[in-house]
Design a protein around this motif. Structure first.
Motif, PDB file in Angstrom:
ATOM      1  N   UNK A   3       0.835  -1.209   0.000  1.00 28.81           N
ATOM      2  CA  UNK A   3       0.000   0.000   0.000  1.00 28.81           C
ATOM      3  C   UNK A   3       0.864   1.252   0.000  1.00 28.81           C
ATOM      4  N   UNK A   4       0.574   2.168  -0.909  1.00 30.79           N
ATOM      5  CA  UNK A   4       1.286   3.442  -0.967  1.00 30.79           C
ATOM      6  C   UNK A   4       2.582   3.422  -1.724  1.00 30.79           C
ATOM      7  N   UNK A   5       3.030   2.251  -2.172  1.00 31.71           N
ATOM      8  CA  UNK A   5       4.314   2.179  -2.866  1.00 31.71           C
ATOM      9  C   UNK A   5       4.093   2.201  -4.379  1.00 31.71           C
ATOM     10  N   UNK A   6       4.051   3.385  -4.938  1.00 35.70           N
ATOM     11  CA  UNK A   6       3.943   3.532  -6.385  1.00 35.70           C
ATOM     12  C   UNK A   6       5.253   3.077  -7.029  1.00 35.70           C
ATOM     13  N   UNK A   7       5.238   2.968  -8.346  1.00 35.35           N
ATOM     14  CA  UNK A   7       6.444   2.554  -9.049  1.00 35.35           C
ATOM     15  C   UNK A   7       7.587   3.529  -8.797  1.00 35.35           C
ATOM     16  N   UNK A   8       7.288   4.821  -8.777  1.00 33.22           N
ATOM     17  CA  UNK A   8       8.348   5.802  -8.549  1.00 33.22           C
ATOM     18  C   UNK A   8       8.912   5.680  -7.136  1.00 33.22           C
ATOM     19  N   UNK A   9       8.048   5.462  -6.165  1.00 34.61           N
ATOM     20  CA  UNK A   9       8.542   5.313  -4.792  1.00 34.61           C
ATOM     21  C   UNK A   9       9.383   4.044  -4.646  1.00 34.61           C
ATOM     22  N   UNK A  10       8.987   2.988  -5.329  1.00 34.00           N
ATOM     23  CA  UNK A  10       9.791   1.765  -5.290  1.00 34.00           C
ATOM     24  C   UNK A  10      11.173   2.014  -5.893  1.00 34.00           C
ATOM     25  N   UNK A  11      11.213   2.756  -6.997  1.00 29.92           N
ATOM     26  CA  UNK A  11      12.496   3.064  -7.621  1.00 29.92           C
ATOM     27  C   UNK A  11      13.363   3.891  -6.672  1.00 29.92           C
ATOM     28  N   UNK A  12      12.769   4.893  -6.057  1.00 25.23           N
ATOM     29  CA  UNK A  12      13.534   5.753  -5.152  1.00 25.23           C
ATOM     30  C   UNK A  12      14.010   4.967  -3.933  1.00 25.23           C
ATOM     31  N   UNK A  13      13.164   4.086  -3.395  1.00 24.05           N
ATOM     32  CA  UNK A  13      13.576   3.253  -2.271  1.00 24.05           C
ATOM     33  C   UNK A  13      14.752   2.364  -2.672  1.00 24.05           C
ATOM     34  N   UNK A  14      14.670   1.774  -3.838  1.00 25.23           N
ATOM     35  CA  UNK A  14      15.764   0.927  -4.318  1.00 25.23           C
ATOM     36  C   UNK A  14      17.062   1.716  -4.426  1.00 25.23           C
ATOM     37  N   UNK A  44      10.251  17.164  -5.786  1.00 23.97           N
ATOM     38  CA  UNK A  44       9.404  15.982  -5.958  1.00 23.97           C
ATOM     39  C   UNK A  44      10.010  14.770  -5.266  1.00 23.97           C
ATOM     40  N   UNK A  45      11.329  14.602  -5.415  1.00 21.85           N
ATOM     41  CA  UNK A  45      12.005  13.468  -4.767  1.00 21.85           C
ATOM     42  C   UNK A  45      11.939  13.612  -3.257  1.00 21.85           C
ATOM     43  N   UNK A  46      12.081  14.869  -2.759  1.00 17.27           N
ATOM     44  CA  UNK A  46      11.971  15.074  -1.303  1.00 17.27           C
ATOM     45  C   UNK A  46      10.595  14.661  -0.801  1.00 17.27           C
ATOM     46  N   UNK A  47       9.570  14.975  -1.559  1.00 19.89           N
ATOM     47  CA  UNK A  47       8.212  14.572  -1.167  1.00 19.89           C
ATOM     48  C   UNK A  47       8.066  13.049  -1.149  1.00 19.89           C
ATOM     49  N   UNK A  48       8.667  12.389  -2.107  1.00 21.21           N
ATOM     50  CA  UNK A  48       8.597  10.931  -2.156  1.00 21.21           C
ATOM     51  C   UNK A  48       9.389  10.312  -1.001  1.00 21.21           C
ATOM     52  N   UNK A  49      10.541  10.904  -0.682  1.00 25.72           N
ATOM     53  CA  UNK A  49      11.319  10.427   0.457  1.00 25.72           C
ATOM     54  C   UNK A  49      10.525  10.573   1.759  1.00 25.72           C
ATOM     55  N   UNK A  50       9.825  11.719   1.881  1.00 26.61           N
ATOM     56  CA  UNK A  50       8.992  11.935   3.073  1.00 26.61           C
ATOM     57  C   UNK A  50       7.862  10.910   3.142  1.00 26.61           C
ATOM     58  N   UNK A  51       7.261  10.595   1.980  1.00 25.04           N
ATOM     59  CA  UNK A  51       6.189   9.599   1.947  1.00 25.04           C
ATOM     60  C   UNK A  51       6.717   8.218   2.330  1.00 25.04           C
ATOM     61  N   UNK A  52       7.908   7.867   1.837  1.00 19.46           N
ATOM     62  CA  UNK A  52       8.516   6.588   2.186  1.00 19.46           C
ATOM     63  C   UNK A  52       8.843   6.520   3.682  1.00 19.46           C
ATOM     64  N   UNK A  53       9.200   7.658   4.242  1.00 23.78           N
ATOM     65  CA  UNK A  53       9.462   7.690   5.684  1.00 23.78           C
ATOM     66  C   UNK A  53       8.155   7.489   6.458  1.00 23.78           C
ATOM     67  N   UNK A  54       7.091   8.139   6.002  1.00 21.08           N
ATOM     68  CA  UNK A  54       5.786   7.965   6.658  1.00 21.08           C
ATOM     69  C   UNK A  54       5.310   6.517   6.586  1.00 21.08           C
ATOM     70  N   UNK A  55       5.661   5.823   5.499  1.00 19.71           N
ATOM     71  CA  UNK A  55       5.266   4.424   5.323  1.00 19.71           C
ATOM     72  C   UNK A  55       6.159   3.472   6.114  1.00 19.71           C
ATOM     73  N   UNK A  56       7.250   3.978   6.695  1.00 18.69           N
ATOM     74  CA  UNK A  56       8.113   3.159   7.543  1.00 18.69           C
ATOM     75  C   UNK A  56       9.289   2.522   6.846  1.00 18.69           C
ATOM     76  N   UNK A  57       9.540   2.889   5.573  1.00 15.97           N
ATOM     77  CA  UNK A  57      10.632   2.278   4.830  1.00 15.97           C
ATOM     78  C   UNK A  57      11.934   3.058   4.945  1.00 15.97           C
ATOM     79  N   UNK A  58      11.873   4.305   5.297  1.00 15.69           N
ATOM     80  CA  UNK A  58      13.056   5.150   5.448  1.00 15.69           C
ATOM     81  C   UNK A  58      12.980   5.885   6.780  1.00 15.69           C
ATOM     82  N   UNK A  59      14.114   6.372   7.214  1.00 11.77           N
ATOM     83  CA  UNK A  59      14.156   7.249   8.377  1.00 11.77           C
ATOM     84  C   UNK A  59      15.304   8.222   8.174  1.00 11.77           C
ATOM     85  N   UNK A  60      15.492   9.161   9.107  1.00 10.43           N
ATOM     86  CA  UNK A  60      16.625  10.070   9.021  1.00 10.43           C
ATOM     87  C   UNK A  60      17.273  10.182  10.398  1.00 10.43           C
TER      88      UNK A  60
END
Length: 371
Positions: A3-14, A44-60
Motif C-alpha cells: 500500500x502506498x508504494x507507487x512505481x516511482x517510490x519503489x524506484x527511489x527506495x531501491x 518531488x524526490x523530497x516529497x517521495x522520500x517523506x512519503x517513504x518515511x511515513x510508510x516506515x521504509x526510510x528514516x533520518x
C-alpha cells in the motif's frame, strides 16, 4: 504492491538502499536527482522520500540529513527490488578450485567455507560442521566396576558417539549385578531419542508399579543429561571468520565526535562477543536446518536484543537424510544483500556437492579383484 508504494517510490527506495549500502552516508534528494537523472525535481524526490518515511521504509538520523533505510525498507528491497545476481564465473572457478585442493578433508572444508564467505562478502561468516540430520538415539549402556563403591558408566549412542561417567554406588554391587542392570536399562531405552527417553520416564513415574527401580532411574537420568549435553555442545559448534572484514565496515570506525567514537567501540565489543560466544546465533541454527533455500534475518526481525543491529544470511547445506550443517554471513543491517545472498547460495551448493560426493564414495562397495 504494498500500500502506498507507487512505481516511482519503489524506484527511489531501491536507489536509497543501494546508495546507502555503497557510501554508508544518508541519501539526499539532490544526490539522487544528479546521479540517476530521474527526470523530476529535487522537491518531488523530497516529497517521495517523506512519503517513504511515513510508510516506515526510510528514516533520518538528523533533522536536516538525508534518509537511510529502516529494517522494513531493507526487507522490501530484498523481497521485491533486489536484482538476483550470481557470483561471476571466474569467482566460482577460483572458489571451487580452493575446495578441491583440500578434497576429502571435511574439517578443512568447514574452515575454508568460513574464510571464503568472509572474504567474498566482506563481512563475518559462520559455519557449523555437518552433523547427522537424525536426532541422537541411545544404543546401549555398559557398567564397569572400578571400586567397591564406584563404577564407570559407558553410554553408547548411534553414530559411534560414546560418553563416559563415573558413578558412586549406593550399595555393594557385583559385576554380574551391574551387567544385569545395564542390560535392563539398555533394553528399555534402546533406539529412543532424548524426547523419547524423557517421555518414557515421565510416563513410568506415574504408574502404580514403575518399571524403573531407583538405581535404574538414576542411570536413565544419566542418559538424559548426557543427551542434553551433546545437543548443547552441537549448538555451540559454530566456526566463525571475517572479524577483520566486519570491523572494517564504517559502522565500526570511530568518527570525530566523542559519542560516535564511543558508539563504535561499543559495537566492536559487541561484535567480538557475538562471534566468540555465538550468543544470539545458536537458536537460528535449528531454524535454518529446517528450511530450504537462503534465509535472510534483518535487524529487528531477530528475536534477541543483542542481534537487532545485525543482519544474517543463512543457508542449509548437506546430504539429504544423512548430514547437514548451516553456513552464512553476519554483518550490520547496511549489508550488500545481493552479494551476500549469492555468496551464501553458491557456497552452500558447493558444500552440498562435495559432501554428496564424499558420502557416495564412502558407501560405494569395494571393487572386486579379478586378478
Amino acid at each position: 504492491m504494498a500500500a502506498g508504494l507507487t512505481e516511482r517510490r519503489q524506484l527511489i527506495l531501491k536507489l536509497v538502499v543501494q546508495e546507502f549500502v555503497e557510501t554508508a552516508m544518508p541519501v539526499a534528494s539532490d544526490a539522487l536527482v544528479r546521479k540517476y537523472r530521474l527526470g523530476v525535481s529535487s522537491a518531488t524526490v523530497r516529497n517521495e522520500l517523506a512519503a517513504l518515511e511515513d510508510l516506515g521504509y526510510l528514516t533520518h538520523l538528523y533533522t536536516s540529513a538525508g534518509r537511510v533505510p529502516t529494517d522494513a525498507g531493507y526487507r522490501f528491497f530484498v523481497e521485491n527490488l533486489m536484482e538476483r545476481t550470481s557470483l561471476s564465473l571466474p569467482e566460482q572457478r577460483m572458489i571451487r578450485h580452493q575446495f578441491y585442493q583440500v578434497r576429502g578433508e571435511l574439517d578443512q572444508w568447514v574452515q575454508l567455507a568460513g574464510a571464503v564467505l568472509a572474504r567474498t562478502a566482506q563481512n563475518a561468516s559462520l559455519v557449523t560442521p555437518p552433523r547427522s540430520s537424525d536426532p541422537l538415539r541411545f544404543r546401549h549402556l555398559e557398567l564397569v566396576a572400578i571400586h567397591e563403591s564406584m563404577a564407570l558408566a559407558v553410554l553408547v549412542f548411534h553414530g559411534g558417539i560414546v560418553k563416559q561417567q563415573t558413578l558412586t554406588l549406593d550399595a555393594d554391587r557385583s559385576p554380574d549385578d551391574l551387567r544385569r542392570v545395564a542390560g535392563r536399562v539398555s533394553d528399555l531405552l534402546t533406539d529412543l531419542t532424548l524426547n523419547g527417553v524423557e517421555e518414557l520416564l515421565n510416563t513410568d513415574a506415574q504408574q502404580p508399579q514403575p518399571s524403573f527401580g531407583d538405581f535404574e532411574r538414576l542411570l536413565a537420568d544419566l542418559v538424559v543429561r548426557a543427551m542434553h549435553a551433546f545437543e548443547e555442545q552441537v549448538q555451540e559448534q559454530i566456526y566463525s571468520d571475517g572479524l577483520i572484514e566486519m570491523l572494517s565496515q564504517p559502522e565500526f570506525i570511530p568518527a570525530l565526535a566523542r559519542e560516535d567514537a564511543e558508539r563504535a567501540v561499543q559495537r566492536m565489543r559487541h561484535a567480538l562477543e557475538i562471534l566468540k560466544s555465538g550468543r544470539g546465533l545458536g537458536q537460528l541454527i535449528p531454524q535454518a536446518l529446517a528450511s530450504d533455500g537462503v534465509q535472510v534475518i534483518i535487524g529487528g526481525e531477530n528475536s534477541t536484543n543483542e542481534m537487532r543491529e545485525y543482519s544474517i544470511v543463512l543457508a542449509r547445506y548437506g546430504v539429504d537424510r544423512a548430514v547437514a550443517g548451516v553456513l552464512g554471513i553476519i554483518g550490520p543491517t547496511r549489508m550488500a544483500y545481493p552479494r551476500s545472498i549469492s555468496t551464501v547460495r553458491y557456497i552452500s551448493s558447493l558444500m552440498s556437492d562435495l559432501l554428496t560426493e564424499l558420502y557416495s564414495t564412502e558407501q560405494r562397495p569395494p571393487e572386486e579383484d579379478n586378478a
